[in-house]
Design a protein around this motif. Structure first.
Motif, PDB file in Angstrom:
ATOM      1  N   LYS A  93       1.728 -11.698  -1.399  1.00 54.44           N
ATOM      2  CA  LYS A  93       0.409 -11.726  -0.768  1.00 54.44           C
ATOM      3  C   LYS A  93       0.573 -11.206   0.648  1.00 54.44           C
ATOM      4  CE  LYS A  93      -3.351 -14.693   0.837  1.00 54.44           C
ATOM      5  NZ  LYS A  93      -3.881 -16.082   0.934  1.00 54.44           N
ATOM      6  N   ALA A  94      -0.205 -10.188   0.999  1.00 58.04           N
ATOM      7  CA  ALA A  94      -0.122  -9.585   2.326  1.00 58.04           C
ATOM      8  C   ALA A  94      -1.507  -9.572   2.963  1.00 58.04           C
ATOM      9  CB  ALA A  94       0.434  -8.168   2.246  1.00 58.04           C
ATOM     10  N   GLU A  95      -1.602 -10.068   4.188  1.00 55.36           N
ATOM     11  CA  GLU A  95      -2.825  -9.994   4.980  1.00 55.36           C
ATOM     12  C   GLU A  95      -2.571  -9.071   6.168  1.00 55.36           C
ATOM     13  OE1 GLU A  95      -5.265 -13.671   5.509  1.00 55.36           O
ATOM     14  OE2 GLU A  95      -3.390 -14.638   4.932  1.00 55.36           O
ATOM     15  N   LEU A 109       1.624   0.579   4.270  1.00 54.22           N
ATOM     16  CA  LEU A 109       2.171  -0.649   3.691  1.00 54.22           C
ATOM     17  C   LEU A 109       2.673  -0.370   2.276  1.00 54.22           C
ATOM     18  CD1 LEU A 109       2.621  -3.727   3.516  1.00 54.22           C
ATOM     19  CD2 LEU A 109       0.187  -3.958   2.940  1.00 54.22           C
ATOM     20  N   ILE A 111       4.352  -2.027  -1.109  1.00 53.17           N
ATOM     21  CA  ILE A 111       4.516  -3.309  -1.787  1.00 53.17           C
ATOM     22  C   ILE A 111       5.102  -3.080  -3.172  1.00 53.17           C
ATOM     23  CG2 ILE A 111       3.311  -5.260  -2.831  1.00 53.17           C
ATOM     24  CD1 ILE A 111       1.488  -5.369  -0.508  1.00 53.17           C
ATOM     25  N   VAL A 118       0.111  -9.094  -7.150  1.00 52.26           N
ATOM     26  CA  VAL A 118      -0.034  -8.759  -5.738  1.00 52.26           C
ATOM     27  C   VAL A 118      -1.456  -9.096  -5.293  1.00 52.26           C
ATOM     28  CG1 VAL A 118      -0.254  -6.824  -4.118  1.00 52.26           C
ATOM     29  CG2 VAL A 118       1.700  -6.928  -5.670  1.00 52.26           C
ATOM     30  N   LYS A 119      -1.575  -9.669  -4.105  1.00 53.37           N
ATOM     31  CA  LYS A 119      -2.885  -9.873  -3.480  1.00 53.37           C
ATOM     32  C   LYS A 119      -2.824  -9.317  -2.066  1.00 53.37           C
ATOM     33  CE  LYS A 119      -6.432 -13.285  -2.313  1.00 53.37           C
ATOM     34  NZ  LYS A 119      -6.848 -14.715  -2.403  1.00 53.37           N
ATOM     35  N   ILE A 120      -3.769  -8.441  -1.735  1.00 49.42           N
ATOM     36  CA  ILE A 120      -3.792  -7.819  -0.409  1.00 49.42           C
ATOM     37  C   ILE A 120      -5.160  -8.053   0.214  1.00 49.42           C
ATOM     38  CG2 ILE A 120      -3.491  -5.686   0.907  1.00 49.42           C
ATOM     39  CD1 ILE A 120      -1.838  -4.602  -1.392  1.00 49.42           C
ATOM     40  N   LEU A 122      -7.279  -6.907   3.456  1.00 49.58           N
ATOM     41  CA  LEU A 122      -7.266  -5.862   4.467  1.00 49.58           C
ATOM     42  C   LEU A 122      -8.333  -6.116   5.527  1.00 49.58           C
ATOM     43  CD1 LEU A 122      -6.900  -2.934   1.930  1.00 49.58           C
ATOM     44  CD2 LEU A 122      -5.123  -3.724   3.509  1.00 49.58           C
ATOM     45  N   VAL A 173      -1.916   2.146   1.642  1.00 55.08           N
ATOM     46  CA  VAL A 173      -1.286   1.045   0.925  1.00 55.08           C
ATOM     47  C   VAL A 173      -0.738   1.615  -0.372  1.00 55.08           C
ATOM     48  CG1 VAL A 173      -1.606  -1.195  -0.173  1.00 55.08           C
ATOM     49  CG2 VAL A 173      -2.858  -0.646   1.924  1.00 55.08           C
ATOM     50  N   ILE A 175       1.302   0.571  -3.845  1.00 57.25           N
ATOM     51  CA  ILE A 175       1.602  -0.631  -4.622  1.00 57.25           C
ATOM     52  C   ILE A 175       2.311  -0.277  -5.926  1.00 57.25           C
ATOM     53  CG2 ILE A 175       0.636  -2.676  -5.753  1.00 57.25           C
ATOM     54  CD1 ILE A 175      -1.847  -2.309  -3.973  1.00 57.25           C
ATOM     55  N   LEU A 183      -7.465  -6.833  -4.589  1.00 59.43           N
ATOM     56  CA  LEU A 183      -7.702  -6.129  -3.322  1.00 59.43           C
ATOM     57  C   LEU A 183      -8.976  -6.670  -2.685  1.00 59.43           C
ATOM     58  CD1 LEU A 183      -7.031  -2.542  -4.685  1.00 59.43           C
ATOM     59  CD2 LEU A 183      -5.454  -3.905  -3.313  1.00 59.43           C
TER      60      LEU A 183
END
Length: 225
Positions: A93-95, A109, A111, A118-120, A122, A173, A175, A183
């Motif tokens: 998970k990326a913020e 970014l 990933i 995956v959870k992003i 933005l 991004v 992925i 997303l």
């Protein structure tokens, strides 16, 4: 002033990477990292000091990446800040946060979630490309989920989803994931954005004091020679 002289000490001060001390099983298997990025002039390549990298074998990754605004004396264009997150068996998970004044501080970014999702999340100002490995197959399997704000911005032409290449003035991004991909965009005025803005101002005060001290020392040295 060359931003490359300022970025390394900022990294030392602002890298708040930590392993969770929680007692729950899920959080014990999670690495929490936070990194702030100053705009810089030169392009970064993997292996150099300007690429933020976190790679894990079995753990989940929860990352917060903050794009800071430039110092007033620094002018565009700036190179893209680069972050790389990879987990062999854990989810990611990326913020991403962009502070006020950092509208032209773009990022790239990467990933890689080799066997999980995956959870992003933005920033509202995100504009650019989201490239997904094997996009058509994942889309048919309905493994890609986009939030309402993300879809709205995509319909307006600010976001390209699929396998597009980003331009110079695009966020990017990239992925690779085997699980579900989610997303989202944060809404304007998110409380976390205000928190990072205050931290941004605090870090700048620290650097301004350091720069003032360094210039005074150099001036004193020049007068004695």
């Amino acid at each position: 002033m060359n931003m490359s002289r300022l970025t390394p000490p900022l990294s030392l001060l602002s890298n708040l990477s930590a392993v969770s001390a929680s007692t729950t099983t899920e959080e014990e298997n999670t690495v929490f990292v936070t990194e702030q990025f100053l705009p810089r002039k030169q392009d970064a390549v993997f292996g150099d000091q300007f690429v933020f990298q976190t790679s894990e074998t079995n753990q989940h990754i929860r990352a917060r990446l903050v794009m800071l605004s430039p110092f007033p004396c620094d002018a565009r264009p700036f190179a893209k800040s680069v972050a790389f997150l990879s987990s062999r068996s854990g989810s990611i998970k990326a913020e991403v946060f962009r502070t006020p004044g950092a509208e032209n501080h773009f990022f790239r970014l990467y990933i890689f979630a080799c066997s999980a999702g995956v959870k992003i999340i933005l920033p509202p100002s995100f504009r650019g490309t989201v490239s997904i490995n094997d996009y058509e197959s994942l889309r048919r399997k309905r493994q890609i989920c986009c939030g309402r704000a993300f879809n709205k911005r995509m319909r307006r032409g600010f976001i390209k989803l699929g396998s597009s290449c980003g331009l110079e003035n695009d966020d990017e991004v990239l992925i690779h994931a085997e699980g579900k991909i989610e997303l989202r965009l944060r809404t304007e005025g998110d409380v976390n954005d205000r928190v990072w803005s205050r931290m941004d101002r605090g870090m700048r005060k620290i650097f301004q004091r350091r720069l003032g001290s360094s210039r005074s020392a150099l001036g004193g040295g020049g007068g004695s020679s």
